[in-house]
Design an enzyme around this catalytic site. Structure first.
Site, PDB file in Angstrom:
ATOM      1  N   ASP A   1     -11.986  -1.087  -8.838  1.00 28.08           N
ATOM      2  CA  ASP A   1     -12.062   0.135  -9.684  1.00 28.08           C
ATOM      3  C   ASP A   1     -10.641   0.074 -10.338  1.00 28.08           C
ATOM      4  O   ASP A   1     -10.720   0.856 -11.906  1.00 28.08           O
ATOM      5  CB  ASP A   1     -11.260   1.840  -8.721  1.00 28.08           C
TER       6      ASP A   1
ATOM      7  N   TYR B   1     -27.776   8.810   4.301  1.00 33.48           N
ATOM      8  CA  TYR B   1     -28.383   7.919   5.527  1.00 33.48           C
ATOM      9  C   TYR B   1     -27.528   8.103   6.723  1.00 33.48           C
ATOM     10  O   TYR B   1     -27.111   8.280   6.336  1.00 33.48           O
ATOM     11  CB  TYR B   1     -28.634   6.783   4.258  1.00 33.48           C
TER      12      TYR B   1
ATOM     13  N   GLU C   1       0.674  -0.986  -0.307  1.00 31.37           N
ATOM     14  CA  GLU C   1      -0.219  -0.210  -0.165  1.00 31.37           C
ATOM     15  C   GLU C   1       0.704   0.939  -0.169  1.00 31.37           C
ATOM     16  O   GLU C   1       1.629   1.223   0.568  1.00 31.37           O
ATOM     17  CB  GLU C   1      -0.844  -0.182   1.490  1.00 31.37           C
TER      18      GLU C   1
HETATM   19  C1  LIG Z   1     -19.135   8.985  -4.507  1.00 30.51           C
HETATM   20  C2  LIG Z   1     -18.849   8.212  -3.778  1.00 30.51           C
HETATM   21  C3  LIG Z   1     -19.813   6.845  -3.443  1.00 30.51           C
HETATM   22  C4  LIG Z   1     -19.968   5.398  -3.411  1.00 30.51           C
HETATM   23  N1  LIG Z   1     -20.857   5.349  -3.376  1.00 30.51           N
HETATM   24  C5  LIG Z   1     -20.846   3.401  -3.222  1.00 30.51           C
HETATM   25  C6  LIG Z   1     -21.391   2.854  -2.311  1.00 30.51           C
HETATM   26  O1  LIG Z   1     -22.496   3.307  -2.199  1.00 30.51           O
HETATM   27  N2  LIG Z   1     -21.331   1.431  -2.417  1.00 30.51           N
HETATM   28  C7  LIG Z   1     -20.511   0.593  -3.491  1.00 30.51           C
HETATM   29  O2  LIG Z   1     -20.331  -0.803  -3.433  1.00 30.51           O
HETATM   30  N3  LIG Z   1     -19.285   1.411  -3.905  1.00 30.51           N
HETATM   31  C8  LIG Z   1     -19.058   3.028  -4.047  1.00 30.51           C
HETATM   32  N4  LIG Z   1     -18.232   4.316  -4.437  1.00 30.51           N
HETATM   33  C9  LIG Z   1     -16.979   2.908  -4.631  1.00 30.51           C
HETATM   34  C10 LIG Z   1     -16.061   2.528  -3.994  1.00 30.51           C
HETATM   35  O3  LIG Z   1     -15.556   3.956  -3.198  1.00 30.51           O
HETATM   36  C11 LIG Z   1     -14.944   2.137  -4.852  1.00 30.51           C
HETATM   37  O4  LIG Z   1     -15.326   1.451  -6.130  1.00 30.51           O
HETATM   38  C12 LIG Z   1     -14.399   1.252  -4.179  1.00 30.51           C
HETATM   39  O5  LIG Z   1     -13.606   1.885  -3.053  1.00 30.51           O
HETATM   40  C13 LIG Z   1     -13.025  -0.090  -4.870  1.00 30.51           C
HETATM   41  O6  LIG Z   1     -11.970   0.184  -4.265  1.00 30.51           O
HETATM   42  P1  LIG Z   1     -10.880  -0.374  -4.607  1.00 30.51           P
HETATM   43  O7  LIG Z   1      -9.708  -1.383  -3.898  1.00 30.51           O
HETATM   44  O8  LIG Z   1     -11.027  -1.098  -6.373  1.00 30.51           O
HETATM   45  O9  LIG Z   1     -10.003   1.144  -5.281  1.00 30.51           O
HETATM   46  P2  LIG Z   1      -9.436   2.222  -3.868  1.00 30.51           P
HETATM   47  O10 LIG Z   1     -10.233   2.030  -2.988  1.00 30.51           O
HETATM   48  O11 LIG Z   1      -9.361   3.200  -5.237  1.00 30.51           O
HETATM   49  O12 LIG Z   1      -7.718   1.610  -3.619  1.00 30.51           O
HETATM   50  C14 LIG Z   1      -6.697   1.232  -4.188  1.00 30.51           C
HETATM   51  C15 LIG Z   1      -5.790   1.610  -3.343  1.00 30.51           C
HETATM   52  O13 LIG Z   1      -4.282   1.540  -3.636  1.00 30.51           O
HETATM   53  C16 LIG Z   1      -3.589   2.295  -3.485  1.00 30.51           C
HETATM   54  N5  LIG Z   1      -2.744   2.260  -4.215  1.00 30.51           N
HETATM   55  C17 LIG Z   1      -2.712   3.642  -5.960  1.00 30.51           C
HETATM   56  N6  LIG Z   1      -1.463   3.396  -6.502  1.00 30.51           N
HETATM   57  C18 LIG Z   1      -0.961   2.809  -5.764  1.00 30.51           C
HETATM   58  C19 LIG Z   1       0.727   1.962  -6.281  1.00 30.51           C
HETATM   59  N7  LIG Z   1       0.910   2.036  -7.104  1.00 30.51           N
HETATM   60  N8  LIG Z   1       1.017   1.677  -5.052  1.00 30.51           N
HETATM   61  C20 LIG Z   1       0.817   0.862  -3.836  1.00 30.51           C
HETATM   62  N9  LIG Z   1      -0.400   1.331  -3.453  1.00 30.51           N
HETATM   63  C21 LIG Z   1      -1.113   1.784  -4.566  1.00 30.51           C
HETATM   64  C22 LIG Z   1      -3.928   3.745  -3.066  1.00 30.51           C
HETATM   65  O14 LIG Z   1      -3.984   4.209  -1.783  1.00 30.51           O
HETATM   66  C23 LIG Z   1      -5.454   3.297  -2.037  1.00 30.51           C
HETATM   67  O15 LIG Z   1      -5.666   2.126  -0.981  1.00 30.51           O
HETATM   68  C24 LIG Z   1     -18.739   5.240  -4.816  1.00 30.51           C
HETATM   69  C25 LIG Z   1     -17.450   6.128  -4.500  1.00 30.51           C
HETATM   70  C26 LIG Z   1     -17.483   7.798  -5.087  1.00 30.51           C
HETATM   71  C27 LIG Z   1     -16.153   7.878  -5.416  1.00 30.51           C
END
Ligand SMILES: Cc1cc2nc3c(=O)[nH]c(=O)nc-3n(C[C@H](O)[C@H](O)[C@H](O)COP(=O)(O)OP(=O)(O)OC[C@H]3O[C@@H](n4cnc5c(N)ncnc54)[C@H](O)[C@@H]3O)c2cc1C
Length: 394
Positions: free
Chosen positions: A298, A221, A38
């Site tokens: 994502d 909510y 991370e």
């Molecule tokens: C306004 C909003 C509302 C939302 N509401 C909902 C909801 O109601 N329900 C739902 O299911 N989802 C919701 N989401 C979506 C959800 O938040 C994301 O889809 C989810 O958090 C994605 O998780 P992730 O682990 O794929 O990515 P992220 O949460 O982006 O995590 C990526 C991680 O990788 C780390 N990282 C990045 N680059 C590197 C690197 N080069 N080396 C090491 N570490 C790195 C970052 O620091 C981070 O910790 C919402 C999003 C938004 C913007």
């Protein structure tokens, strides 16, 4: 937990958000050693709420984390949509017993930090997972039997495979898919969390309430067993900024929300500091695995939040990926292709439908009238039918 599936060379995970921690834990449960990098100096999530559809609970059930996640949530009795100009109720969807009977799982809302902390604790309890902070993945090279990852500090780490869980601006995706920067939607979300005691009684509602306005909407909510109140205001703007935690200007917000119902304005007035997220997504793709490297969450399929599914999809991905890896432990490239094949149509559909829902929420004039007529005429069962492709899966 004994290692059954991988000898001592770990699977590497880039990113410790909800997706990265979920897949680390799901893989460890299948006996794979995991090393997770991370970039931040600590594991943390931004202060905001997320909605959890019944589909995430199906996935959580499979990795034994459903009860731990449920311990912190709020269970809203209904989802409601109201016209932000007139206050009129457009649709009311019960989320109680009838919903549970239909989907076999609950609907809940939670603080991002709570679900993230549950996943982190689960990972920390496994002796197969090494969690490393202040480690930014900069690049990686494929070799015959796996990958070598290069970290920002120059260190190199060897793995059987690499899973890019590094979010919307993924470095790993850059190399595998190479489709440039994410698509800026032109929509911005302002988010804030209040304590229950800061919300006047007549404004506090146990439901998920969405106020649909012209080119904007507002959602609120409760969170954390009802102790907190989550507010999200979304509007159209060309402003662009990377990252998920910049401070949002109040003037810009008021410009877009003036003229809306007093209930909306009174809640907005309670907030001193808004956090701003510029909302981005990408076109769906299917070639997100190459050799011993794949993407998840994502990084693989960033979506707008209008179906409230990004974290749900990342968790579903994690469970699917771990199952495929366990079924072909000696052929991880094959397992990654099988995982991608199992996931890309479902996640692509959510990416596309999220955009449609966004247009729906922000409709104006005749389009808004047509939306209201279409939604108001539905029974709860018809509403459940309409979303069964998503909530009934995977
Ligand atoms: C306004 C909003 C509302 C939302 N509401 C909902 C909801 O109601 N329900 C739902 O299911 N989802 C919701 N989401 C979506 C959800 O938040 C994301 O889809 C989810 O958090 C994605 O998780 P992730 O682990 O794929 O990515 P992220 O949460 O982006 O995590 C990526 C991680 O990788 C780390 N990282 C990045 N680059 C590197 C690197 N080069 N080396 C090491 N570490 C790195 C970052 O620091 C981070 O910790 C919402 C999003 C938004 C913007």
């Amino acid at each position: 937990m004994a290692s059954t599936n991988g000898g001592s060379t770990p699977i590497l995970v880039s990113g410790g958000g909800i997706g990265g921690l979920a897949v680390a834990y799901a893989l460890a449960r299948q006996g794979f050693p995991v090393r997770l990098f991370e970039q931040s100096s600590e594991f943390r999530e931004v202060g905001a709420g997320i909605q959890l559809g019944p589909n995430i609970f199906r996935a959580l059930d499979k990795i034994g984390l459903k009860d731990a996640v449920l311990a912190d949530v709020h269970r809203p009795p209904a989802q409601e949509m109201r016209d932000a100009l007139t206050g009129e109720l457009i649709t009311h969807i019960p989320l109680g017993p009838a919903f549970f009977e239909r989907f076999g799982q609950p609907y809940a809302v939670t603080h991002r930090a709570d679900i993230h902390a549950t996943f982190l604790k689960a990972c920390q309890s496994s002796n197969l997972i090494a969690l490393e902070t202040s480690r930014r993945v900069d690049g990686f090279e494929e070799h015959g039997n796996g990958v070598v990852v290069t970290l920002e500090n120059g260190e190199r780490a060897e793995g059987r495979a690499l899973i890019g869980c590094d979010g919307v601006w993924s470095k790993v995706r850059e190399r595998i898919v190479g489709d440039g920067k994410p698509r800026v939607s032109g929509h911005i979300a302002y988010r804030a969390v209040l304590k229950r005691s800061e919300v006047p009684d007549d404004l506090w509602r146990p439901d998920v309430v969405l106020w649909a306005g012209p080119r904007c909407h507002f959602v609120h909510y409760p969170l954390r067993r009802g102790e907190l109140y989550n507010l999200v205001a979304v509007f159209h703007s060309d402003h662009y900024e990377e990252g998920w935690n910049a401070e949002g200007s109040k003037d810009l917000l008021w410009k877009h929300f003036q003229g809306l119902r007093p209930e909306v304005l009174r809640l907005l007035e309670l907030i001193d500091t808004w956090r701003m997220w510029v909302l981005c997504d990408r076109e769906p793709v299917k070639n997100w695995s190459r050799g011993h490297t794949t993407l998840l969450g994502d990084a693989a399929h960033p979506m707008l939040q209008y179906l409230a599914q990004g974290a749900c999809m990342a968790t579903e991905d994690a469970v699917a990926l771990a199952e495929k890896a366990a079924s072909m432990p000696n052929d991880l490239p094959g397992a990654f292709k099988a995982y991608e094949q199992a996931r890309y149509l479902r996640t692509g559909r959510v990416q596309i439908m999220a955009r449609v829902y966004g247009d729906f929420y922000h409709a104006r004039g005749v389009t808004a009238e047509l939306r209201d007529i279409a939604l108001a005429g539905r029974t709860p069962q018809q509403a459940y039918d309409g979303i069964a492709w998503l909530y009934g899966g995977p």
